[in-house]
Design a protein around this motif. Sequence first.
Motif, short mmCIF file in Angstrom:
data_model
loop_
_atom_site.label_atom_id
_atom_site.label_comp_id
_atom_site.label_asym_id
_atom_site.label_seq_id
_atom_site.Cartn_x
_atom_site.Cartn_y
_atom_site.Cartn_z
N ILE A 562 33.28 -16.95 3.81
CA ILE A 562 32.28 -16.81 4.86
C ILE A 562 31.68 -15.40 4.82
CG2 ILE A 562 34.00 -16.23 6.66
CD1 ILE A 562 31.06 -18.56 7.31
N LYS A 563 32.52 -14.44 4.45
CA LYS A 563 32.05 -13.05 4.35
C LYS A 563 30.97 -12.91 3.28
CE LYS A 563 35.01 -9.37 5.86
NZ LYS A 563 36.08 -8.44 5.55
N ASP A 564 31.22 -13.58 2.14
CA ASP A 564 30.22 -13.56 1.06
C ASP A 564 28.90 -14.11 1.58
OD1 ASP A 564 32.06 -12.63 -0.78
OD2 ASP A 564 32.67 -14.66 -1.39
N PHE A 565 29.01 -15.23 2.28
CA PHE A 565 27.81 -15.89 2.77
C PHE A 565 27.06 -14.99 3.76
CE2 PHE A 565 24.96 -19.21 3.67
CZ PHE A 565 24.78 -19.28 5.04
N GLN A 566 27.84 -14.28 4.59
CA GLN A 566 27.21 -13.44 5.61
C GLN A 566 26.46 -12.25 5.02
OE1 GLN A 566 30.64 -12.88 8.01
NE2 GLN A 566 30.13 -14.54 9.43
N LYS A 567 26.70 -11.97 3.75
CA LYS A 567 25.96 -10.88 3.10
C LYS A 567 24.48 -11.23 2.98
CE LYS A 567 29.73 -9.18 0.26
NZ LYS A 567 30.31 -9.43 -1.05
N VAL A 568 24.21 -12.54 2.95
CA VAL A 568 22.82 -12.98 2.83
C VAL A 568 22.21 -13.01 4.23
CG1 VAL A 568 21.30 -14.82 2.02
CG2 VAL A 568 23.49 -14.43 0.87
N ARG A 569 21.18 -12.16 4.45
CA ARG A 569 20.54 -12.13 5.77
C ARG A 569 19.38 -13.11 5.78
NH1 ARG A 569 21.36 -6.51 6.32
NH2 ARG A 569 23.58 -6.33 6.70
N LEU A 570 19.50 -14.09 6.64
CA LEU A 570 18.47 -15.12 6.72
C LEU A 570 17.76 -15.01 8.06
CD1 LEU A 570 20.64 -18.08 5.38
CD2 LEU A 570 18.77 -16.99 4.15
N LYS A 571 16.42 -15.10 8.03
CA LYS A 571 15.68 -15.02 9.29
C LYS A 571 14.56 -16.03 9.32
CE LYS A 571 16.79 -10.73 11.30
NZ LYS A 571 16.51 -9.33 11.60
N VAL A 572 14.20 -16.41 10.52
CA VAL A 572 13.06 -17.30 10.71
C VAL A 572 11.79 -16.47 10.57
CG1 VAL A 572 11.86 -18.76 12.38
CG2 VAL A 572 14.37 -18.83 12.21
N ALA A 573 10.79 -17.01 9.85
CA ALA A 573 9.53 -16.28 9.66
C ALA A 573 8.36 -17.25 9.79
CB ALA A 573 9.51 -15.63 8.28
N LYS A 574 7.21 -16.71 10.16
CA LYS A 574 6.01 -17.55 10.25
C LYS A 574 5.02 -17.08 9.19
CE LYS A 574 2.91 -19.54 13.57
NZ LYS A 574 2.54 -19.68 14.96
N ILE A 575 4.48 -18.05 8.43
CA ILE A 575 3.52 -17.69 7.39
C ILE A 575 2.16 -17.45 8.05
CG2 ILE A 575 2.37 -18.45 5.27
CD1 ILE A 575 4.89 -20.16 4.69
N ILE A 576 1.67 -16.21 7.94
CA ILE A 576 0.41 -15.88 8.62
C ILE A 576 -0.75 -15.72 7.64
CG2 ILE A 576 1.40 -14.94 10.76
CD1 ILE A 576 1.25 -12.17 9.50
N ALA A 577 -0.43 -15.64 6.35
CA ALA A 577 -1.51 -15.61 5.35
C ALA A 577 -0.96 -16.14 4.03
CB ALA A 577 -2.03 -14.18 5.16
N ALA A 578 -1.82 -16.81 3.25
CA ALA A 578 -1.37 -17.33 1.95
C ALA A 578 -2.54 -17.42 1.00
CB ALA A 578 -0.75 -18.72 2.15
#
Length: 664
Positions: A562-578
Motif C-alpha cells: 500500500i505504501k508503494d501505491f501511495q507514492k503515486v499522487r492521483l488527483k481529480v482534474a478538469k480538462i479546460i483546453a485541448a
Amino acid sequence: MSESFYITTPIYYVNDVPHSGHAYTTIAADVLARWHRLHGHDVFFLTGLDEHGQKVQRAAAQAGIDPQQHCDRLMPHFRNLWEKLTIAHDGFIRTTDTRHHAVVRQLLHTLYDRQLIYRADYTGWYCTFDERFWTEKDVEQGNCPDCGRPVEQLSESNYFFRMSRFQQRLLDHIADNPTFIRPESRRNEVLGFLQKPLEDLSISRPKSRLSWGIDLPFDRDYVAYVWFDALVNYLSGLEYLPPRPSVDRFWPATVHLVGKDILTTHAVYWSTILMALEIPLPHTIFAHGWWTVNSEKMSKSRGNVIDPYTMVKQFGADAFRYFLLREIPFGQDGNFSLESFIGRINSDLANGLGNLVSRTVTLIERFCAGTVPCPDPAACAEQETELQAAATSLLQIAMPHHLRSDRIAYNRALEAIWSVVQLGNQYIDKTAPWVLAKAPAHEKRLSTVLFHAAETLRFLCLAIAPFMPNTAQAMSRQLGFQYDFSRALLKNPVAWGDGPTATTVVKGPSLFPRIAIPPQHGASMEQSASPRTMPSTPSSPEPDSNTSSVSHSTQESDCITIKDFQKVRLKVAKIIAAERIPKSEKLLRLRVDLGTEQRQIVAGIGKTYSPDTVLGKTVVVVTNLKPAKLMGVESQGMVLAAGDTDVISLVALAGDVAPGTTVK
Ligand SMILES: [Zn+2]
C-alpha cells in the motif's frame, strides 16, 4: 430408494473449546456428505459431542459448576463453529441426551444377558488423565505410555466385556474386507496390534471415582466407561435424531472418519462390540493424520494452536476448507504454516480460480452486453473440445474416483479441479477475446469462446461446491444461473452446453482478494495472523481492475505494498483546453485545472478522442510524475485511461467531484 450414505465424525470431547483438529475432520465429512447429496443419495451426516467422563467432570469442578452446565456452556462453541465453516450436518448428538442414555443401557443389557459382560477384580496401573489402566509391560518407567504422566497402581472391581472372544473374528473380517480400515498403513497398524492376545475390555467405572456418566443398567454403583458410551452414538443417533432417520435405512455406516489416535478404539473396541451385539460392522473406518504447526506439535502450552474461528474470520471459511484438504493427503500428517496457507490463497484461489471467474464475467459484460452468448459449432476449434473433455471427465471420472469413501483423496480431487481452472485461464489467454472483439469478422468466434469460458465455470462450480460451498454459490450467482447446491445437481451426468441459456452475468466482489504475506515468517499464529499484518482490503488491485490484467494474471512478484501505491499522487482534474499536437495522430496537448493550479499534459489519447470531445471532462491525473518532453512539448503529468495497447476510455468518476480532490 436411492443409495444411502451415512458418514460420521467422532463425537468431540467437551473438555475444551474446539480446535483445528475438530474442524479438519468435520470439514472432511462435510465435503463427502455434500458430494453425495449432489448425486441424490440418501445422506445422513452425524457429528456431536462426547460429554461424559473424568476430564469433563474435572473441568467442570475447576470452573465450580456442575458437569451439565459445563457441557451446555461449551456446546455452542462447537455448533457456532460448524455454522461458520458452513458444515451441513444432518444430526448433532450429545451423549447427555436421555434418549442416548436409553440406547446405551439397552445395548449394555443385551451384552449382559448374553453373558458377554462379567464382573472381576482388576489390579493395574492407572493413568488418571487418560482414565485408563495399563498393563505392567505398557508402563514406561512408571509413566503412562500415552501422555507420559505418572501412573498409580489401583485395584478395582469392574465389569468387563469379553472382547478377547472376538479377536479371530475381527482378524478374519479385516482380511476379508480390504477396505474396512483405511488407509493401508493404518490397516497394518491394527493388524499389528491384533498380533498380541486381545484382552477383555473394562466397560465400567465405579461411581466412587467417577459419577459423571451413564448408570449401568445392572449395577447402579457404576457408570459406563466413556468410550463405550461414546461409540454407541453412531447407532443411537440413528435411533432418535430428527428427521427420524432409521437404523435400517443407514446402518451399516458407510464411513467413520477418525483421527489416527482413536483408530484402535474404533477398529477394535467398536468392531468387537458390534460383533457381540450381532450388528454388521461399518463399511470403512478411515483414519486421518495430524496437523503440526511450523513443524511442531500443536499444543496449548506451546501457544501454537490454530484457532479455527480466527482462520475463518481472517481468511474466510472456504479458503480454510480448501487449504486443509488441499495441502496434505488425507491420512497423512501435515504441517500448517500461515505462509503456505496465504501462498495457496494467492496462487490457487486469487490468481487461479478468482481470476478465471472475474475475467470471464468482465469479458462477457464488456463484449456481450452481459449475457452469456450462444456458441457457433462452426466456430469451434480443438481448444474447445479439449476444454469440454477435461471438464466432463473431472465430474464423471476424476472426482468420483478420488472421493470414494474407501479411498478419500481430497487433495487429488482438488488437484484435478485446479487443472481445469488452469486450463480455463490458458484458454482465455490463448483465444484472447479482447483481440477477437476488435474485428467484426470474429464475432461468432468471440461468442463461442466466451460461451466455453462460462461453461467451464459452470462445471467448476459444481465440482467446487462440496469443498467450497460459498464460492460455488457466488460463482453461480455471478454467472447468472442460480444453482441450489442442496439439490441433486449431479444425479444425471452434466452435459456440456446443457446449462441455463443466455443468463445475465452479475459482476460481484473479488472472490479471493490477494493477501499480503506477513513480514515475520515462522512467527507464532497470534503474531502473524494479527490484523496489523493483514490488511482488510487487498493491497494490490483486483485482477480485473484494468484491461491489461484481464489478459494475464497478476504474478506474485508484481505485488506492491500500500505504501508503494501511495507514492503515486492521483488527483481529480478538469480538462479546460485541448488541441492536437502537429504531426502526431496520437498526442493531444491538454490544459488541466487541478483546483489550486493549472498544468499542461501531453496525452496519447488522440486516436480515440478528438480535442472537442474531451473538453470539459473530469479525469484522473498522476501529479507527481517526472515531467517529460513528447514531440518537443513538456508534459507535467499523466491522464489515466483504460486499454491494452490502444486507449479505449478515459478513467471517469462515478460522481461529481471537484478538481484537486485526491484519488486514493
Ligand atoms: Zn496418560
